[in-house]
Design a protein around this motif. Structure first.
Motif, mmCIF file in Angstrom:
data_model
loop_
_atom_site.group_PDB
_atom_site.id
_atom_site.type_symbol
_atom_site.label_atom_id
_atom_site.label_comp_id
_atom_site.label_asym_id
_atom_site.label_seq_id
_atom_site.Cartn_x
_atom_site.Cartn_y
_atom_site.Cartn_z
ATOM 1 N N ALA A 90 -9.870 20.259 -55.886
ATOM 2 C CA ALA A 90 -10.902 19.226 -55.893
ATOM 3 C C ALA A 90 -10.865 18.418 -54.609
ATOM 4 N N SER A 91 -9.674 18.098 -54.135
ATOM 5 C CA SER A 91 -9.528 17.344 -52.895
ATOM 6 C C SER A 91 -10.062 18.141 -51.707
ATOM 7 N N ALA A 92 -9.712 19.416 -51.650
ATOM 8 C CA ALA A 92 -10.190 20.270 -50.557
ATOM 9 C C ALA A 92 -11.712 20.406 -50.618
ATOM 10 N N ALA A 93 -12.249 20.563 -51.820
ATOM 11 C CA ALA A 93 -13.699 20.683 -51.976
ATOM 12 C C ALA A 93 -14.395 19.397 -51.539
ATOM 13 N N SER A 94 -13.844 18.270 -51.935
ATOM 14 C CA SER A 94 -14.417 16.981 -51.564
ATOM 15 C C SER A 94 -14.427 16.811 -50.051
ATOM 16 N N ASP A 95 -13.315 17.151 -49.409
ATOM 17 C CA ASP A 95 -13.229 17.060 -47.949
ATOM 18 C C ASP A 95 -14.263 17.969 -47.289
ATOM 19 N N TYR A 96 -14.358 19.209 -47.790
ATOM 20 C CA TYR A 96 -15.305 20.157 -47.204
ATOM 21 C C TYR A 96 -16.739 19.675 -47.367
ATOM 22 N N LEU A 97 -17.096 19.253 -48.583
ATOM 23 C CA LEU A 97 -18.471 18.824 -48.834
ATOM 24 C C LEU A 97 -18.823 17.573 -48.036
ATOM 25 N N ALA A 98 -17.865 16.677 -47.870
ATOM 26 C CA ALA A 98 -18.110 15.469 -47.083
ATOM 27 C C ALA A 98 -18.323 15.804 -45.606
ATOM 28 N N SER A 99 -17.554 16.745 -45.087
ATOM 29 C CA SER A 99 -17.671 17.084 -43.665
ATOM 30 C C SER A 99 -18.871 17.977 -43.377
ATOM 31 N N SER A 100 -19.278 18.780 -44.346
ATOM 32 C CA SER A 100 -20.390 19.706 -44.107
ATOM 33 C C SER A 100 -21.750 19.053 -44.344
ATOM 34 N N LYS A 101 -21.769 17.967 -45.111
ATOM 35 C CA LYS A 101 -22.999 17.213 -45.384
ATOM 36 C C LYS A 101 -24.124 18.112 -45.882
ATOM 37 N N THR A 102 -23.786 19.034 -46.781
ATOM 38 C CA THR A 102 -24.773 19.953 -47.331
ATOM 39 C C THR A 102 -25.553 19.348 -48.485
ATOM 40 N N GLY A 103 -24.997 18.348 -49.158
ATOM 41 C CA GLY A 103 -25.632 17.780 -50.329
ATOM 42 C C GLY A 103 -25.448 18.631 -51.575
ATOM 43 N N LEU A 104 -24.601 19.654 -51.480
ATOM 44 C CA LEU A 104 -24.361 20.537 -52.624
ATOM 45 C C LEU A 104 -23.383 19.904 -53.603
#
Length: 85
Positions: A35-49
């Protein structure tokens, strides 16, 4: 894997031991790290997914692998990032 507005993060577990609970090997600690890795990835990629967490188990048998897919295997309460800056 992306499906619509959802990005699936997938944990794969495999074993040739039929007595092992493969899905059970995705412990709460492992779920938290994913969950932490996913949160970091989604925050940095700014995909809105929105994230979804799947588990795939592979049982290595004499006749070939037995594969099971558990979509939405666990809930992590990961906040979906917004595109508001």
């Amino acid at each position: 894997a992306q499906q619509g507005n959802t990005l699936a993060f997938v944990e794969v577990k495999a074993s040739s031991d039929p007595s092992v609970d493969l899905a059970g090997r995705v412990t709460p600690q492992k779920q938290s790290r994913l969950a932490s890795a996913a949160s970091d990835y989604l925050a940095s990629s700014k995909t809105g997914l929105s994230p979804r967490f799947d588990v795939i188990t592979v049982r290595l048998l004499d006749g070939g692998p037995a594969i099971d897919h558990y979509p939405n295997a666990f809930d992590t309460r990961v906040a979906s990032p917004t595109n508001d800056v």
